[in-house]
Motif scaffolding. Sequence first.
Motif, PDB file in Angstrom:
ATOM      1  N   ARG A  71       0.807  -1.220   0.000  1.00  0.00           N
ATOM      2  CA  ARG A  71       0.000   0.000   0.000  1.00  0.00           C
ATOM      3  C   ARG A  71       0.838   1.266   0.000  1.00  0.00           C
ATOM      4  O   ARG A  71       0.389   2.304  -0.455  1.00  0.00           O
ATOM      5  CB  ARG A  71      -0.922   0.001   1.211  1.00  0.00           C
ATOM      6  N   ASN A  72       2.014   1.209   0.578  1.00  0.00           N
ATOM      7  CA  ASN A  72       2.845   2.404   0.659  1.00  0.00           C
ATOM      8  C   ASN A  72       4.319   2.007   0.592  1.00  0.00           C
ATOM      9  O   ASN A  72       4.647   0.827   0.690  1.00  0.00           O
ATOM     10  CB  ASN A  72       2.523   3.190   1.941  1.00  0.00           C
ATOM     11  N   PRO A  73       5.197   2.977   0.433  1.00  0.00           N
ATOM     12  CA  PRO A  73       6.630   2.651   0.304  1.00  0.00           C
ATOM     13  C   PRO A  73       7.207   1.951   1.539  1.00  0.00           C
ATOM     14  O   PRO A  73       8.144   1.165   1.416  1.00  0.00           O
ATOM     15  CB  PRO A  73       7.299   4.016   0.112  1.00  0.00           C
ATOM     16  N   GLN A  74       6.637   2.202   2.700  1.00  0.00           N
ATOM     17  CA  GLN A  74       7.151   1.551   3.908  1.00  0.00           C
ATOM     18  C   GLN A  74       6.987   0.036   3.835  1.00  0.00           C
ATOM     19  O   GLN A  74       7.853  -0.708   4.296  1.00  0.00           O
ATOM     20  CB  GLN A  74       6.441   2.072   5.168  1.00  0.00           C
ATOM     21  N   ASP A  75       5.880  -0.423   3.235  1.00  0.00           N
ATOM     22  CA  ASP A  75       5.678  -1.866   3.085  1.00  0.00           C
ATOM     23  C   ASP A  75       6.797  -2.488   2.256  1.00  0.00           C
ATOM     24  O   ASP A  75       7.300  -3.558   2.581  1.00  0.00           O
ATOM     25  CB  ASP A  75       4.340  -2.154   2.406  1.00  0.00           C
ATOM     26  N   ALA A  76       7.173  -1.804   1.194  1.00  0.00           N
ATOM     27  CA  ALA A  76       8.232  -2.318   0.322  1.00  0.00           C
ATOM     28  C   ALA A  76       9.594  -2.262   1.009  1.00  0.00           C
ATOM     29  O   ALA A  76      10.391  -3.204   0.900  1.00  0.00           O
ATOM     30  CB  ALA A  76       8.269  -1.532  -0.983  1.00  0.00           C
TER      31      ALA A  76
END
Length: 179
Positions: A96-101
């Motif tokens: 959902r967001n860059p933090q997940d990646a």
Amino acid sequence: MVGLNVLLWVFIALFGIIGYARGYKRELLVTSSVILTLYMITILEAYVPFIRDTLVPNPQGSIFWMRLAIFGFLIFFGYQTPTIPRVNQNERFHIRNPQDAIIGLVVGALNGYLLFGTFWYYLDVSGYPIPFISSPELIAVAGESFKQIINLMPPAVLAAPAIYFVVALALTMVLIVFI
């Protein structure tokens, strides 16, 4: 010829990239499957009479292949579970967001260490039974550092009783992330 210590770093980087693409929630399932594998192997070797009395005393024999079969089976399903259509359509597995990646990159790199480190440890303990993979020369400086590195691999670090606490921690993480 490539040293196994170089391959360890290659696998950590490769699995970090894979984790970045998949996201941390999918990678946590793989981490849990590695921990489950180490737990199952520990339990089987300690409490199943045939394995404990026949296979474990002979580390150069079939114990390596048994460990590798359990390891490969559970890791396969750890990676394949999120691709099952019903599970894959669940919004929880989407990035959902860059933090997940980015967290996926870190957890993926951890998985690279867990996967290759476990394989390398079992390979070393069994005396390198695969013909095209050889043991480092223990007289050389590199051989000495290899033996120190082996003591930092997951089965050595997560031996009983530490594996019992790590299993509880992994289950807790899975419950927190997915429920």
